[in-house]
Design an enzyme around this catalytic site. Structure first.
Site: not given
Length: 314
Positions: A181, A227, A259
């Site tokens: 991320s 995501d 995600h």
């Protein structure tokens, strides 16, 4: 940046909220080649190019089943890094126990927004078992943005090479970065800052910049088709496309994944990460077969999209 309701935030894992030395190696390789030529006796010569390529290879010949297994051929151990260190928030170092194979390439990995290293720590022993020294970091603040995470990843590599108790295990010229991320966004940014990095593997990266034209480091971006936090069309794909075509790069989009899939061990993702690091940190062409030709993206494939610069020439 996406917005979430209170109920959506409550259901999310705790790692992310919506805000959420190539030149030196070449010189050493040239010296190795010169030495090999100088040591040639009569008509029996050691091929300099093979010597230069294979001196960093670690471990047995790879197979698909071995790469998809829970761990690789090396027995590993780990040691804690205090949070009192300067430049990042501490963490843990993982490494192969053996000292008979020489030094190893190393990789620093950052977690995502609001997360600690523990959320993605499966990567530590897994990558170490395949012949890498891994430093998994905690960040100075769980709210650090990609730019700060980039700096902390580089600080962690410097600590690993210069100060850590395991520095004797590390080849300081063969370093890489990764992260999840915002940690993934930090990994990409780190390659723009330090062009000597040999590889980068951002996992569902979050970064709003599209200025990646200066990235020379071989980069594999791994995204999730579904995501909703860092949608691939506004994060992973633009990052991949902005990296120059002259650089070695790949984009692997995991079918049906969101995600957070990198937070759990995945055999396919593990195989990709190891293969990329082996190919570009260890210069190990035995792993090219798992990258090129690229995997299929049909209905029954693990990948909904896959892009690459095959064949790799570095």
């Amino acid at each position: 940046m996406p917005r979430f309701s209170a109920s959506e935030l409550a259901d999310r894992p705790p790692d992310l909220t919506p805000q959420r030395h190539r030149r030196r190696w070449l010189a050493r390789a040239a010296a190795t080649i010169a030495t090999a030529v100088a040591l040639t006796v009569g008509s029996t010569a050691v091929a300099p190019s093979a010597l230069a390529d294979e001196q960093f290879w670690r471990g047995p010949n790879p197979t698909e089943s071995a790469l998809e297994a829970p761990s690789g051929p090396y027995t590993t151990s780990s040691t804690r890094v205090s949070s009192l260190v300067s430049g990042f928030g501490g963490g843990r170092i993982y490494y192969p126990v053996t000292t008979s194979d020489g030094t190893f390439g190393a990789i620093a990995i950052s977690p995502g927004y609001t997360a600690s290293w523990s959320t993605i720590d499966w990567l530590g022993p897994f990558l170490a078992s395949h012949g890498f020294v891994v430093i998994g970091i905690n960040t100075n603040s769980r709210f650090d943005q990609p730019g700060s995470r980039s700096t902390q990843l580089l600080n962690a590599l410097d600590y690993l090479v210069d100060q850590s108790s395991e520095r004797h295990r590390v080849d300081p010229d063969r370093l890489a970065v990764s992260g999840h991320s915002m940690g993934g966004g930090g990994a990409v940014q780190a390659t723009r800052t330090r062009t000597s990095l040999l590889a980068s593997v951002p996992l569902t990266p979050w970064h709003l910049s599209s200025l990646w034209g200066g990235v020379q480091t071989p980069t594999m971006v791994i995204g999730g088709q579904r995501d909703a936090v860092a949608p691939v069309r506004s994060h992973s794909i633009p990052i991949y496309e902005a990296i120059p075509g002259s650089s070695q790069k790949a984009y692997a989009e995991m079918r049906g994944e969101g995600h957070y899939f990198p937070l759990s061990r995945d055999a396919t993702v593990g195989k990709l990460i190891v293969s990329w690091l082996k190919r570009f940190v260890d210069f190990d062409t035995r792993y090219e077969q798992f990258l090129c030709p690229p995997p299929a993206t049909g209905l029954f494939s693990d990948f909904s999209d896959y892009r690459d610069t095959c064949p790799h020439t570095t």
